[in-house]
Motif scaffolding. Structure first.
Motif, short mmCIF file in Angstrom:
data_model
loop_
_atom_site.label_atom_id
_atom_site.label_comp_id
_atom_site.label_asym_id
_atom_site.label_seq_id
_atom_site.Cartn_x
_atom_site.Cartn_y
_atom_site.Cartn_z
N ASP A 1 -0.23 -1.18 -4.25
CA ASP A 1 -0.20 -2.14 -5.09
C ASP A 1 0.44 -1.95 -6.94
O ASP A 1 1.17 -2.74 -7.68
CB ASP A 1 -1.50 -3.04 -5.04
CG ASP A 1 -1.61 -3.70 -6.39
OD1 ASP A 1 -0.75 -4.95 -6.42
OD2 ASP A 1 -2.49 -4.43 -6.89
N LEU A 2 -0.64 -0.43 -7.13
CA LEU A 2 0.14 -0.57 -8.33
C LEU A 2 1.77 -0.50 -8.54
O LEU A 2 2.46 -0.75 -9.32
CB LEU A 2 -0.26 1.21 -8.70
CG LEU A 2 0.12 1.44 -10.37
CD1 LEU A 2 -0.53 0.63 -11.30
CD2 LEU A 2 -0.74 2.89 -10.45
N LEU A 3 2.64 1.09 -7.26
CA LEU A 3 3.70 1.07 -7.26
C LEU A 3 4.10 0.09 -7.11
O LEU A 3 5.31 -0.24 -7.27
CB LEU A 3 3.82 1.91 -6.47
CG LEU A 3 2.99 3.40 -6.02
CD1 LEU A 3 3.65 3.77 -4.07
CD2 LEU A 3 4.39 3.86 -7.59
N GLU A 4 3.72 -1.18 -6.44
CA GLU A 4 5.13 -2.45 -6.07
C GLU A 4 4.73 -3.14 -7.90
O GLU A 4 5.73 -3.15 -8.15
CB GLU A 4 4.23 -3.93 -5.76
CG GLU A 4 4.93 -4.95 -5.21
CD GLU A 4 4.21 -5.82 -4.47
OE1 GLU A 4 4.02 -6.88 -4.28
OE2 GLU A 4 3.56 -5.48 -2.83
N ARG A 5 4.11 -2.89 -8.55
CA ARG A 5 4.07 -3.91 -9.99
C ARG A 5 4.25 -3.17 -10.96
O ARG A 5 5.89 -3.42 -11.81
CB ARG A 5 2.65 -4.22 -10.55
CG ARG A 5 1.69 -5.01 -9.66
CD ARG A 5 0.50 -5.20 -10.50
NE ARG A 5 0.19 -4.34 -11.28
CZ ARG A 5 -1.48 -3.61 -11.76
NH1 ARG A 5 -2.03 -4.14 -10.74
NH2 ARG A 5 -2.08 -3.05 -12.60
N ILE A 6 4.84 -1.59 -10.83
CA ILE A 6 5.92 -0.63 -11.56
C ILE A 6 6.89 -0.90 -11.43
O ILE A 6 7.78 -1.16 -11.70
CB ILE A 6 5.41 0.99 -11.67
CG1 ILE A 6 3.62 1.23 -11.60
CG2 ILE A 6 6.34 1.44 -11.81
CD1 ILE A 6 3.05 2.73 -11.35
N ALA B 1 -13.64 0.40 -7.69
CA ALA B 1 -13.96 0.00 -6.64
C ALA B 1 -13.35 -0.17 -5.78
O ALA B 1 -13.05 0.13 -4.72
CB ALA B 1 -14.63 -1.47 -7.20
N ASP B 2 -12.17 -1.36 -6.34
CA ASP B 2 -10.36 -1.39 -5.82
C ASP B 2 -10.33 -0.22 -4.69
O ASP B 2 -9.97 -0.53 -3.87
CB ASP B 2 -9.80 -2.62 -6.28
CG ASP B 2 -10.60 -3.44 -6.37
OD1 ASP B 2 -11.24 -4.15 -5.82
OD2 ASP B 2 -9.67 -4.54 -7.00
N VAL B 3 -9.71 0.71 -5.87
CA VAL B 3 -9.22 1.64 -5.72
C VAL B 3 -10.48 2.70 -4.65
O VAL B 3 -10.09 3.44 -3.40
CB VAL B 3 -8.65 2.99 -6.72
CG1 VAL B 3 -8.65 3.91 -6.24
CG2 VAL B 3 -8.04 2.04 -7.75
N LYS B 4 -11.41 3.22 -4.62
CA LYS B 4 -12.81 3.45 -3.60
C LYS B 4 -12.66 2.41 -2.42
O LYS B 4 -12.60 3.00 -0.83
CB LYS B 4 -13.83 3.53 -4.43
CG LYS B 4 -14.33 4.27 -5.08
CD LYS B 4 -15.32 4.81 -5.37
CE LYS B 4 -15.78 5.74 -6.79
NZ LYS B 4 -17.14 5.33 -6.96
N ALA B 5 -12.31 1.29 -2.51
CA ALA B 5 -12.06 0.41 -1.05
C ALA B 5 -11.40 1.22 -0.51
O ALA B 5 -10.93 1.08 1.00
CB ALA B 5 -12.11 -0.48 -1.35
N ASP B 6 -10.13 0.23 -1.07
CA ASP B 6 -9.08 1.14 -0.23
C ASP B 6 -7.66 1.64 -1.11
O ASP B 6 -6.78 1.17 -1.88
CB ASP B 6 -8.43 -0.81 -0.21
CG ASP B 6 -7.08 -0.53 0.43
OD1 ASP B 6 -6.46 0.90 1.25
OD2 ASP B 6 -6.10 -1.87 1.04
N PRO B 7 -7.78 3.23 -1.28
CA PRO B 7 -7.07 3.46 -1.95
C PRO B 7 -5.46 3.64 -1.98
O PRO B 7 -4.30 3.13 -2.76
CB PRO B 7 -7.46 5.08 -1.19
CG PRO B 7 -8.36 5.24 -1.13
CD PRO B 7 -8.47 3.50 -0.53
N THR B 8 -4.77 3.41 -0.54
CA THR B 8 -4.30 3.18 -0.28
C THR B 8 -2.66 1.95 -0.48
O THR B 8 -2.07 2.03 -1.29
CB THR B 8 -3.19 3.48 1.38
OG1 THR B 8 -3.81 4.52 1.92
CG2 THR B 8 -1.80 3.55 1.16
N GLY B 9 -4.44 0.80 0.04
CA GLY B 9 -3.27 -0.41 -1.29
C GLY B 9 -3.82 -0.45 -2.05
O GLY B 9 -2.17 -0.86 -3.24
N ALA B 10 -4.41 0.04 -2.93
CA ALA B 10 -4.64 -0.27 -4.65
C ALA B 10 -2.86 0.88 -4.99
O ALA B 10 -2.41 0.40 -5.94
CB ALA B 10 -5.57 0.78 -5.10
N LYS B 11 -2.71 1.89 -4.17
CA LYS B 11 -1.53 2.93 -4.85
C LYS B 11 -0.05 2.08 -4.90
O LYS B 11 0.19 1.81 -5.24
CB LYS B 11 -1.24 4.04 -4.31
CG LYS B 11 -0.04 4.93 -4.09
CD LYS B 11 -0.38 5.66 -3.99
CE LYS B 11 0.70 5.93 -2.65
NZ LYS B 11 1.24 6.88 -2.05
#
Length: 172
Positions: free
Chosen positions: A71-76, A59-69
């Motif tokens: 966020d994931l890159l930042e965590r990595i 649901a988070d990815v669908k709502a804001d794909p760029t933000g989720a991406k």
């Protein structure tokens, strides 16, 4: 023909073993679930929790794909940085400990050489002492022989029968 050879190769002993292990794990898991109510309950709760987490992430990815991406890159990136820092710290510890161990080994080696040298010196000194003891023994033996010879000559020269003997050393 090539398809038959490929299918026969896929049925190699390794392939059969991994298939047997997988089937055994599934059957074993099913038996545990069938026997233990607490295991079934725990699996239901874990599955439900995992399903909720995945659903929320989707649901988070669908709502804001760029933000989720992002966020994931930042965590990595944070994980990579932390891992790199940990590896650097480990390397630093190994370097320091390696130096300390090397220094301790050198100290032990030097002390061992000193001990061996001291033991050799002590052996040489003990040999010298042994030579002195041997020399003293010979001196005593020679003195005793001289006394016996003096006594024998005195007995022949004297016409008197006495038990007196002449010695070079005083009698206490």
């Amino acid at each position: 023909m090539p398809n038959q050879q490929q299918s026969q190769q896929s049925q190699s002993p390794k392939g059969k073993l991994s298939l047997a292990i997988t089937v055994g794990a599934i059957v074993g898991g099913a038996l545990v679930l069938a026997k233990s109510e607490t295991a079934r309950t725990r699996i239901k709760e874990t599955s439900s929790s995992t399903k909720d987490s995945v659903s929320q992430y989707v649901a988070d990815v669908k709502a804001d794909p760029t933000g989720a991406k992002n966020d994931l890159l930042e965590r990595i990136q944070k994980t990579a940085t932390i891992t790199k820092e940990a590896l650097n710290k480990i390397q630093e510890i190994l370097d320091n400990q390696g130096k300390e161990i090397s220094e301790k080994v050198q100290e032990v080696k030097d002390e061992s050489q000193d001990i061996v040298s001291t033991a050799k010196d002590a052996g040489d000194e003990l040999k010298d002492v042994g030579d002195k003891v041997k020399e003293a023994k010979e001196e005593l033996t020679d003195s005793a022989e001289d006394e016996v010879a003096a006594t024998s000559s005195n007995d022949l020269d004297d016409d008197t029968d006495t038990d007196h003997t002449v010695t070079k050393s005083p009698i206490n």
